[in-house]
Scaffold this active site. Sequence first.
Site, mmCIF file in Angstrom:
data_model
loop_
_atom_site.group_PDB
_atom_site.id
_atom_site.type_symbol
_atom_site.label_atom_id
_atom_site.label_comp_id
_atom_site.label_asym_id
_atom_site.label_seq_id
_atom_site.Cartn_x
_atom_site.Cartn_y
_atom_site.Cartn_z
ATOM 1 N N ARG A 166 0.999 -1.183 -0.023
ATOM 2 C CA ARG A 166 0.087 0.149 0.097
ATOM 3 C C ARG A 166 0.768 1.258 0.004
ATOM 4 O O ARG A 166 0.621 2.220 0.750
ATOM 5 C CB ARG A 166 -0.822 -0.057 1.146
ATOM 6 C CG ARG A 166 -2.009 -1.022 1.296
ATOM 7 C CD ARG A 166 -2.872 -1.380 0.069
ATOM 8 N NE ARG A 166 -3.687 -2.708 0.132
ATOM 9 C CZ ARG A 166 -3.058 -3.702 -0.399
ATOM 10 N NH1 ARG A 166 -1.926 -3.784 -1.211
ATOM 11 N NH2 ARG A 166 -3.858 -4.779 -0.551
ATOM 12 N N SER A 196 -11.357 -0.324 2.502
ATOM 13 C CA SER A 196 -10.725 -0.979 3.709
ATOM 14 C C SER A 196 -10.110 0.486 4.162
ATOM 15 O O SER A 196 -9.188 1.167 3.722
ATOM 16 C CB SER A 196 -9.387 -1.833 3.189
ATOM 17 O OG SER A 196 -10.189 -2.996 2.868
ATOM 18 N N GLU A 202 -5.896 4.012 5.541
ATOM 19 C CA GLU A 202 -5.456 3.796 4.419
ATOM 20 C C GLU A 202 -5.661 5.104 3.344
ATOM 21 O O GLU A 202 -5.020 5.431 2.359
ATOM 22 C CB GLU A 202 -6.073 2.613 3.755
ATOM 23 C CG GLU A 202 -5.500 2.246 2.466
ATOM 24 C CD GLU A 202 -5.836 0.576 1.907
ATOM 25 O OE1 GLU A 202 -6.312 0.416 0.952
ATOM 26 O OE2 GLU A 202 -5.760 -0.058 2.875
#
Length: 377
Positions: free
Chosen positions: A193, A268, A369
Site C-alpha cells: 500500500r 478498507s 489507508e
Amino acid sequence: MSCIQTTFNEVLEKSLNHILDGIRPQIEAIDDAAFVAVTFAELTTLHLGGTPMAAVRCRSQHSVVEVVRLLDAHQIPLLIVGGGSNLVIADGEIPLVAVILDCDDISVTLDTGRVVAEAGAVWDDVVRLCVDAGLGGIECLSGIPGSAGATPVQNVGAYGAEISDVLVSVTLLERATGAVMEVPAADLELAYRYSNLKFTGRGVVLGITLQLHTDGMSAPLRFGELARVLGHEGPHPAVQVREAVLGLRAGKGMVYNEADHDTWSAGSFFTNPIVPESVGDHVRSVVGDESMPCFAAGEGMVKLSAAWLIDRAGFAKGHQGPGGRVSLSTKHTLALTNRGNATTDDLVALAREVRGGVMDAFGVLLEPEPVWVGVSI
C-alpha cells in the site's frame, strides 16, 4: 479553532480566490477543461466533504497537464480527484481547486497483453475489459472502486494480488518541473500500500501501462478464501476468478452501490499492520487464539489482520459512531460507512474510537489507508 486562526484562514481563502479569478479566463481557454459546481460529497464514495473553492473537470491528459501547470505556477493548492474512493475530506469550505480526471481511454493490445489506461478510467472497467478480452493478471483486483490513475499511488491490492505485479510504468506529470515523463514501475519503490508518489504531491499520474498474460488464465491464487471458493489454487480462467472476487467483495459490502449505505465507504479504512514478531506474539497471548491471522512479512516481521484486530477489540460489524450517522459496515469491520446523513467529523470520531480501542487492547497502532484533506485522525 482560535479567532486568530479563523481570521488567517479567511484572509488566505480570499487571497487564493483573487488569484484564481485572475487566471480563470486562461483555464476556460484550455481545450477539454471546464469549471463545474460540485461538492466533495458528490465526488467521493463516502459522500462526505465540503466545497472546494473551485472545481475543474478535465477530459484529456493534455487539459490535466495545462490546468495543473497553471495552478502550480500561481501557487494555488489543488487536489487531483479520480474515482473519489480513497479520500476523507473535511466539512465546510476547502481552500483548494479540485482537478477532476475525466480522461478515460483504455487501449488493449491482445497479441502482446500490453494495456494502457488513462488516469480517469474507472478501474473496474479496465479489469472487465481486459478479462473479457482474454487477458489475465488483474482479475483479483476486480470490484475495487476508484480510477486507474490511483492504483499505483498506493499500490492497490486485494486477494493476494497487487498492481505492482503487472505495472510496467506510469505516465507522470512532475509538478516541480512541469515535465511529462514515463516512469518505470521499478522507480516507484512499490511496497505494501505504498509508492513514493503517496502523500508527496510530487506528481500527477496521467496514465498507466500494464503487462498481462495473453492466455486468459489467472496467476496461482495466493489468498486462501478465494482458493477455497474456486476449489484449488489454480491457475483458473481469469473470468472465473473475477466472478468469484466480485461475489466475495459484494458479500463484504466492498462493491460500491449508491443504494446501499454499507458501500458508502472508502473501502478498507486501515491497512493491515506490519509489526515485529514479538508484537504478534503479544497479541496472540492477549486473545489466547493460536488461529490468529498472522503472515510472514520480511525478516523478524509479521502482518496482522486489521479487521480481525478491530473485531477482537470489541467493535462488531455495524458498530455505530456518533448518533448512528456513521458505523462499521454491517458486512465487514474494516469499512467505516456513512449511513446517509453523516459529516466528516462523525467519521473521524468513529475512526479515532476504533483506532484507540485497538491500541488499548493490543498496543498496535492502525494506520488509515485513505488520503486525508483538511482533517486528520
